[in-house]
Design an enzyme around this catalytic site. Sequence first.
Site, PDB file in Angstrom:
ATOM      1  N   TYR A 163      -5.976  -1.319   5.701  1.00  0.00           N
ATOM      2  CA  TYR A 163      -6.405  -0.901   4.522  1.00  0.00           C
ATOM      3  C   TYR A 163      -8.157  -1.166   4.243  1.00  0.00           C
ATOM      4  CZ  TYR A 163      -7.093  -0.363  -0.731  1.00  0.00           C
ATOM      5  OH  TYR A 163      -7.240   0.125  -1.722  1.00  0.00           O
ATOM      6  N   GLN A 234      -2.340 -18.478  -5.977  1.00  0.00           N
ATOM      7  CA  GLN A 234      -3.482 -17.511  -5.319  1.00  0.00           C
ATOM      8  C   GLN A 234      -4.032 -16.990  -6.478  1.00  0.00           C
ATOM      9  OE1 GLN A 234      -0.073 -17.454  -5.258  1.00  0.00           O
ATOM     10  NE2 GLN A 234       0.661 -15.104  -4.594  1.00  0.00           N
TER      11      GLN A 234
HETATM   12  P1  NAD Z   1      -2.632   5.529  -6.407  1.00  0.00           P
HETATM   13  O1  NAD Z   1      -1.737   5.414  -5.317  1.00  0.00           O
HETATM   14  O2  NAD Z   1      -2.086   5.475  -7.942  1.00  0.00           O
HETATM   15  O3  NAD Z   1      -3.324   6.811  -6.472  1.00  0.00           O
HETATM   16  C1  NAD Z   1      -3.683   7.631  -5.151  1.00  0.00           C
HETATM   17  C2  NAD Z   1      -3.233   8.925  -5.213  1.00  0.00           C
HETATM   18  O4  NAD Z   1      -3.783   9.424  -3.883  1.00  0.00           O
HETATM   19  C3  NAD Z   1      -1.786   8.989  -5.292  1.00  0.00           C
HETATM   20  O5  NAD Z   1      -1.396   9.809  -6.357  1.00  0.00           O
HETATM   21  C4  NAD Z   1      -1.443   9.697  -3.655  1.00  0.00           C
HETATM   22  O6  NAD Z   1      -0.316  10.713  -3.930  1.00  0.00           O
HETATM   23  C5  NAD Z   1      -2.815  10.360  -3.508  1.00  0.00           C
HETATM   24  N1  NAD Z   1      -2.905  10.751  -1.930  1.00  0.00           N
HETATM   25  C6  NAD Z   1      -2.413   9.932  -0.981  1.00  0.00           C
HETATM   26  N2  NAD Z   1      -2.775  10.540  -0.001  1.00  0.00           N
HETATM   27  C7  NAD Z   1      -3.000  11.636  -0.150  1.00  0.00           C
HETATM   28  C8  NAD Z   1      -3.569  13.003   0.593  1.00  0.00           C
HETATM   29  N3  NAD Z   1      -3.325  12.977   1.924  1.00  0.00           N
HETATM   30  N4  NAD Z   1      -4.073  14.126  -0.207  1.00  0.00           N
HETATM   31  C9  NAD Z   1      -3.993  14.024  -1.337  1.00  0.00           C
HETATM   32  N5  NAD Z   1      -3.644  13.208  -2.177  1.00  0.00           N
HETATM   33  C10 NAD Z   1      -3.249  11.860  -1.837  1.00  0.00           C
HETATM   34  O7  NAD Z   1      -3.876   4.494  -6.304  1.00  0.00           O
HETATM   35  P2  NAD Z   1      -5.133   4.287  -7.265  1.00  0.00           P
HETATM   36  O8  NAD Z   1      -4.730   2.719  -7.977  1.00  0.00           O
HETATM   37  O9  NAD Z   1      -5.396   5.222  -8.453  1.00  0.00           O
HETATM   38  O10 NAD Z   1      -6.146   4.223  -6.389  1.00  0.00           O
HETATM   39  C11 NAD Z   1      -7.324   4.878  -6.542  1.00  0.00           C
HETATM   40  C12 NAD Z   1      -8.186   4.652  -5.178  1.00  0.00           C
HETATM   41  O11 NAD Z   1      -8.782   3.290  -5.618  1.00  0.00           O
HETATM   42  C13 NAD Z   1      -7.902   4.486  -3.906  1.00  0.00           C
HETATM   43  O12 NAD Z   1      -8.745   5.013  -2.922  1.00  0.00           O
HETATM   44  C14 NAD Z   1      -7.458   2.883  -3.691  1.00  0.00           C
HETATM   45  O13 NAD Z   1      -7.704   2.531  -2.529  1.00  0.00           O
HETATM   46  C15 NAD Z   1      -8.834   2.618  -4.581  1.00  0.00           C
HETATM   47  N6  NAD Z   1      -8.659   1.146  -4.989  1.00  0.00           N
HETATM   48  C16 NAD Z   1      -7.561   0.805  -6.000  1.00  0.00           C
HETATM   49  C17 NAD Z   1      -7.492  -0.565  -6.356  1.00  0.00           C
HETATM   50  C18 NAD Z   1      -6.508  -0.803  -7.468  1.00  0.00           C
HETATM   51  O14 NAD Z   1      -6.313  -1.888  -7.743  1.00  0.00           O
HETATM   52  N7  NAD Z   1      -5.567   0.063  -8.214  1.00  0.00           N
HETATM   53  C19 NAD Z   1      -8.292  -1.423  -6.022  1.00  0.00           C
HETATM   54  C20 NAD Z   1      -9.077  -1.265  -4.848  1.00  0.00           C
HETATM   55  C21 NAD Z   1      -9.250   0.178  -4.238  1.00  0.00           C
END
Ligand code: NAD
Length: 347
Positions: A163, A234
């Site tokens: 990741y 943690q």
């Molecule tokens: P989430 O899993 O709720 O949302 C991500 C969405 O992306 C999902 O609905 C999933 O279906 C969609 N997705 C995945 N692969 C896809 C594809 N190939 N095509 C289209 N859609 C696709 O996660 P989130 O918490 O909303 O995170 C959003 C972003 O923020 C991500 O990039 C995540 O890595 C980043 N992030 C989140 C957090 C957190 O704490 N939530 C922390 C650090 C980074």
Amino acid sequence: MEKKRLIEKDPKLKKDDLIVIGGAGGFIGGALARYFTDKGFTNIRGIDKKPLPEWYQRVPGVECLNLDLSNDKNCERACEGAVEVYNLAADMGGMGFIERFRVECLRSILINTHMIEAAYRAGARRYFFSSSACAYNTQLQQDPKVTALKESDAYPAMAERGYGWEKLMSEMFCEEYWAERGLKTAIARFHNVYGPNGTWDGGREKAPAAICRKVVEAIDSGSGKISIWGDGSQTRSFMYIDDCTKGIDTIMHSDELIATPINLGSSELVSINELVSKVERIAGVKLQRDYQLDAPRGVAGRNSDNTFIRKMLKWEPNTTLNAGLKATYEWIKKQFEARKKGRRVVE
Ligand code: NAD
């Protein structure tokens, strides 16, 4: 990084300019669609690979497309006519997910690779990438008494396997699309985001949602017990969703932050044990703690150093954990009760 480009001033963003949000069926993407709608934007396109009934939020007036953004043609379709593109799509979850499914996490690089190219070709004015604190060097995070991570701590690179490396590489794409091609990119490193309308069950949920759910379950079953991953020592910081959407908007539109990774996180550090105590207080219970020492626990400690964001934006995420957890607990309790009554809920 070296910045040779002159920054041309953007025309004012019009309320009907097309805003594209990848991952709009997810937690943060859905909240962002709502945020821009509430600000009066009328032309928002959300895209997610999840079928529409599984989206956390379907915001009225937002065009919702069900497309897999790891495919280049789908990204072209998604970005047609876009003025701004926000990429929140990624295959991700809490520690339980990212430690077990590293290949899935790495494959999210396809999404950013195709989305940024499609945004560039569509002539989009700005592109946002959601990076993560997992991009930071893990060797700096071995002690629960953490020194908060500042932006330069990502290098020399030793990111979270899977990741974190995907995030670091995608950040580099954003930096080079600006340096070589002049696409204005924004890169925020989120630190643990939580709040209503997010994953709360099923294996991808993160600590705040998981703990709220476990407390609700313990009360419901009368077990009086809660299982905790690791020994609970943690430490982490957790950012409430409203601070996240505000931060995304502000970072995206700052000319001083083009192609410059910046922390977007709370600096209120807590241990997982303290987090459990806070949720217990909100719920009005005291549970017996069962520590699962072989469960995924992630790095020993992590916090966000907010010196840079404070300097650049005169602001930092500031919703207190107590206030944010209260709203999150109430929402999860409602979902749990609805599911128990047989109503369909999104987990
Ligand atoms: P989430 O899993 O709720 O949302 C991500 C969405 O992306 C999902 O609905 C999933 O279906 C969609 N997705 C995945 N692969 C896809 C594809 N190939 N095509 C289209 N859609 C696709 O996660 P989130 O918490 O909303 O995170 C959003 C972003 O923020 C991500 O990039 C995540 O890595 C980043 N992030 C989140 C957090 C957190 O704490 N939530 C922390 C650090 C980074």
